[in-house]
Motif scaffolding. Structure first.
Motif, PDB file in Angstrom:
ATOM      1  N   LYS A  44       0.826  -1.205   0.000  1.00  0.00           N
ATOM      2  CA  LYS A  44       0.000   0.000   0.000  1.00  0.00           C
ATOM      3  C   LYS A  44       0.864   1.260   0.000  1.00  0.00           C
ATOM      4  O   LYS A  44       0.554   2.223  -0.708  1.00  0.00           O
ATOM      5  N   LEU A  45       1.951   1.249   0.753  1.00  0.00           N
ATOM      6  CA  LEU A  45       2.859   2.391   0.773  1.00  0.00           C
ATOM      7  C   LEU A  45       3.498   2.585  -0.593  1.00  0.00           C
ATOM      8  O   LEU A  45       3.507   3.698  -1.132  1.00  0.00           O
ATOM      9  N   ASP A  46       4.039   1.524  -1.168  1.00  0.00           N
ATOM     10  CA  ASP A  46       4.681   1.618  -2.486  1.00  0.00           C
ATOM     11  C   ASP A  46       3.706   2.101  -3.553  1.00  0.00           C
ATOM     12  O   ASP A  46       4.043   2.938  -4.391  1.00  0.00           O
ATOM     13  N   GLU A  47       2.490   1.583  -3.510  1.00  0.00           N
ATOM     14  CA  GLU A  47       1.477   1.975  -4.501  1.00  0.00           C
ATOM     15  C   GLU A  47       1.085   3.442  -4.330  1.00  0.00           C
ATOM     16  O   GLU A  47       0.942   4.181  -5.306  1.00  0.00           O
ATOM     17  N   ALA A  48       0.927   3.879  -3.096  1.00  0.00           N
ATOM     18  CA  ALA A  48       0.578   5.275  -2.832  1.00  0.00           C
ATOM     19  C   ALA A  48       1.693   6.209  -3.293  1.00  0.00           C
ATOM     20  O   ALA A  48       1.427   7.246  -3.924  1.00  0.00           O
ATOM     21  N   LEU A  49       2.939   5.845  -3.029  1.00  0.00           N
ATOM     22  CA  LEU A  49       4.064   6.681  -3.472  1.00  0.00           C
ATOM     23  C   LEU A  49       4.191   6.674  -4.993  1.00  0.00           C
ATOM     24  O   LEU A  49       4.534   7.694  -5.591  1.00  0.00           O
ATOM     25  N   ALA A  63      -0.794   9.463   1.757  1.00  0.00           N
ATOM     26  CA  ALA A  63      -0.714   9.059   3.163  1.00  0.00           C
ATOM     27  C   ALA A  63      -1.994   8.348   3.584  1.00  0.00           C
ATOM     28  O   ALA A  63      -1.964   7.308   4.240  1.00  0.00           O
ATOM     29  N   GLU A  64      -3.122   8.904   3.178  1.00  0.00           N
ATOM     30  CA  GLU A  64      -4.417   8.306   3.509  1.00  0.00           C
ATOM     31  C   GLU A  64      -4.537   6.903   2.923  1.00  0.00           C
ATOM     32  O   GLU A  64      -4.950   5.966   3.609  1.00  0.00           O
ATOM     33  N   GLU A  65      -4.183   6.751   1.655  1.00  0.00           N
ATOM     34  CA  GLU A  65      -4.281   5.438   1.004  1.00  0.00           C
ATOM     35  C   GLU A  65      -3.327   4.417   1.622  1.00  0.00           C
ATOM     36  O   GLU A  65      -3.637   3.234   1.679  1.00  0.00           O
ATOM     37  N   ALA A  66      -2.166   4.892   2.093  1.00  0.00           N
ATOM     38  CA  ALA A  66      -1.201   3.992   2.722  1.00  0.00           C
ATOM     39  C   ALA A  66      -1.562   3.708   4.179  1.00  0.00           C
ATOM     40  O   ALA A  66      -0.986   2.810   4.797  1.00  0.00           O
ATOM     41  N   GLY A  67      -2.497   4.490   4.717  1.00  0.00           N
ATOM     42  CA  GLY A  67      -2.911   4.290   6.101  1.00  0.00           C
ATOM     43  C   GLY A  67      -1.902   4.795   7.112  1.00  0.00           C
ATOM     44  O   GLY A  67      -1.792   4.233   8.205  1.00  0.00           O
ATOM     45  N   ILE A  68      -1.150   5.837   6.731  1.00  0.00           N
ATOM     46  CA  ILE A  68      -0.148   6.405   7.625  1.00  0.00           C
ATOM     47  C   ILE A  68      -0.289   7.915   7.666  1.00  0.00           C
ATOM     48  O   ILE A  68      -1.019   8.506   6.862  1.00  0.00           O
ATOM     49  N   SER A  69       0.414   8.535   8.585  1.00  0.00           N
ATOM     50  CA  SER A  69       0.349   9.992   8.724  1.00  0.00           C
ATOM     51  C   SER A  69       1.119  10.680   7.598  1.00  0.00           C
ATOM     52  O   SER A  69       1.969  10.072   6.938  1.00  0.00           O
ATOM     53  N   LEU A  70       0.810  11.953   7.417  1.00  0.00           N
ATOM     54  CA  LEU A  70       1.520  12.747   6.415  1.00  0.00           C
ATOM     55  C   LEU A  70       3.004  12.800   6.762  1.00  0.00           C
ATOM     56  O   LEU A  70       3.870  12.666   5.885  1.00  0.00           O
ATOM     57  N   ARG A  71       3.318  12.959   8.025  1.00  0.00           N
ATOM     58  CA  ARG A  71       4.720  13.000   8.463  1.00  0.00           C
ATOM     59  C   ARG A  71       5.434  11.697   8.100  1.00  0.00           C
ATOM     60  O   ARG A  71       6.563  11.702   7.621  1.00  0.00           O
ATOM     61  N   ILE A  73       4.621   9.515   5.723  1.00  0.00           N
ATOM     62  CA  ILE A  73       4.808   9.315   4.279  1.00  0.00           C
ATOM     63  C   ILE A  73       5.906  10.231   3.744  1.00  0.00           C
ATOM     64  O   ILE A  73       6.635   9.855   2.836  1.00  0.00           O
ATOM     65  N   LEU A  74       6.056  11.404   4.338  1.00  0.00           N
ATOM     66  CA  LEU A  74       7.173  12.275   3.951  1.00  0.00           C
ATOM     67  C   LEU A  74       8.498  11.573   4.235  1.00  0.00           C
ATOM     68  O   LEU A  74       9.412  11.586   3.405  1.00  0.00           O
ATOM     69  N   GLU A  76       9.014   8.304   4.526  1.00  0.00           N
ATOM     70  CA  GLU A  76       9.157   7.160   3.626  1.00  0.00           C
ATOM     71  C   GLU A  76       9.512   7.606   2.207  1.00  0.00           C
ATOM     72  O   GLU A  76      10.315   6.963   1.533  1.00  0.00           O
ATOM     73  N   ALA A  77       8.923   8.711   1.764  1.00  0.00           N
ATOM     74  CA  ALA A  77       9.227   9.230   0.424  1.00  0.00           C
ATOM     75  C   ALA A  77      10.699   9.641   0.334  1.00  0.00           C
ATOM     76  O   ALA A  77      11.362   9.369  -0.667  1.00  0.00           O
ATOM     77  N   ARG A  78      11.196  10.275   1.385  1.00  0.00           N
ATOM     78  CA  ARG A  78      12.620  10.647   1.402  1.00  0.00           C
ATOM     79  C   ARG A  78      13.504   9.403   1.334  1.00  0.00           C
ATOM     80  O   ARG A  78      14.496   9.382   0.605  1.00  0.00           O
ATOM     81  N   LYS A  79      13.152   8.371   2.089  1.00  0.00           N
ATOM     82  CA  LYS A  79      13.933   7.133   2.094  1.00  0.00           C
ATOM     83  C   LYS A  79      13.992   6.513   0.705  1.00  0.00           C
ATOM     84  O   LYS A  79      15.004   5.932   0.319  1.00  0.00           O
ATOM     85  N   GLN A  80      12.880   6.614  -0.031  1.00  0.00           N
ATOM     86  CA  GLN A  80      12.802   6.007  -1.360  1.00  0.00           C
ATOM     87  C   GLN A  80      13.198   6.984  -2.467  1.00  0.00           C
ATOM     88  O   GLN A  80      13.030   6.699  -3.642  1.00  0.00           O
ATOM     89  N   ASP A  81      13.707   8.156  -2.058  1.00  0.00           N
ATOM     90  CA  ASP A  81      14.181   9.176  -3.002  1.00  0.00           C
ATOM     91  C   ASP A  81      13.100   9.600  -3.996  1.00  0.00           C
ATOM     92  O   ASP A  81      13.345   9.759  -5.182  1.00  0.00           O
ATOM     93  N   VAL A  82      11.876   9.778  -3.480  1.00  0.00           N
ATOM     94  CA  VAL A  82      10.759  10.249  -4.296  1.00  0.00           C
ATOM     95  C   VAL A  82      10.848  11.762  -4.417  1.00  0.00           C
ATOM     96  O   VAL A  82      11.009  12.465  -3.425  1.00  0.00           O
ATOM     97  N   HIS A  83      10.758  12.257  -5.627  1.00  0.00           N
ATOM     98  CA  HIS A  83      10.833  13.698  -5.887  1.00  0.00           C
ATOM     99  C   HIS A  83       9.577  14.386  -5.365  1.00  0.00           C
ATOM    100  O   HIS A  83       8.466  13.922  -5.595  1.00  0.00           O
ATOM    101  N   PHE A  84       9.772  15.501  -4.672  1.00  0.00           N
ATOM    102  CA  PHE A  84       8.656  16.274  -4.156  1.00  0.00           C
ATOM    103  C   PHE A  84       8.337  17.427  -5.086  1.00  0.00           C
ATOM    104  O   PHE A  84       9.193  18.236  -5.390  1.00  0.00           O
ATOM    105  N   ASP A  85       7.110  17.474  -5.524  1.00  0.00           N
ATOM    106  CA  ASP A  85       6.615  18.588  -6.326  1.00  0.00           C
ATOM    107  C   ASP A  85       5.498  19.207  -5.502  1.00  0.00           C
ATOM    108  O   ASP A  85       4.315  19.014  -5.790  1.00  0.00           O
ATOM    109  N   TYR A  86       5.887  19.912  -4.448  1.00  0.00           N
ATOM    110  CA  TYR A  86       4.922  20.367  -3.451  1.00  0.00           C
ATOM    111  C   TYR A  86       4.619  21.847  -3.655  1.00  0.00           C
ATOM    112  O   TYR A  86       5.477  22.703  -3.472  1.00  0.00           O
ATOM    113  N   THR A  87       3.382  22.147  -4.027  1.00  0.00           N
ATOM    114  CA  THR A  87       2.952  23.518  -4.272  1.00  0.00           C
ATOM    115  C   THR A  87       2.004  23.963  -3.166  1.00  0.00           C
ATOM    116  O   THR A  87       1.591  23.164  -2.327  1.00  0.00           O
ATOM    117  N   LYS A  88       1.643  25.230  -3.207  1.00  0.00           N
ATOM    118  CA  LYS A  88       0.659  25.733  -2.241  1.00  0.00           C
ATOM    119  C   LYS A  88      -0.672  24.996  -2.394  1.00  0.00           C
ATOM    120  O   LYS A  88      -1.338  24.702  -1.414  1.00  0.00           O
TER     121      LYS A  88
END
Length: 100
Positions: A44-49, A63-71, A73-74, A76-88
């Motif tokens: 679920k985490l891998d699929e959500a990311l 985060a919701e789909e993975a069943g974890i907090s936003l903190r 998933i952030l 986990e995303a860093r650990k997996q080197d997922v690029h952040f495209d975070y806008t307002k």
């Protein structure tokens, strides 16, 4: 009580399960159940990311789909080197998801 499922596994997987049952001092059903639960969480985490990285969903929705907090998933995303495209707008969406 839950449901019973059966699965055919290779001899190698069976041997690995037996080693874990001895090491953990648990019965095979408990070991299989715990490993399956862990594998589902990881899936679920891998699929959500993956969906987040493909811009199909926001980080909050991931985060919701993975069943974890936003903190979490952030982290986990860093650990997996997922690029952040975070806008307002992404932040607004995530705040809405957290409030629901």
């Amino acid at each position: 009580m839950g449901s019973t499922i059966t699965a055919r596994v290779s001899d190698e997987v069976r041997r690995e399960l037996e080693e874990i049952t001895k090491s953990e001092k648990l019965d095979r059903s408990t070991v299989v159940r715990r490993l399956l639960e862990r594998a589902i969480k990881d899936y679920k985490l891998d699929e959500a990311l993956r969906k987040y990285q493909n811009r199909e969903i926001s980080l909050g929705k991931a985060a919701e789909e993975a069943g974890i907090s936003l903190r979490k998933i952030l982290s986990e995303a860093r650990k997996q080197d997922v690029h952040f495209d975070y806008t307002k707008e992404s932040l607004r969406e995530d705040v809405r998801v957290e409030d629901e």
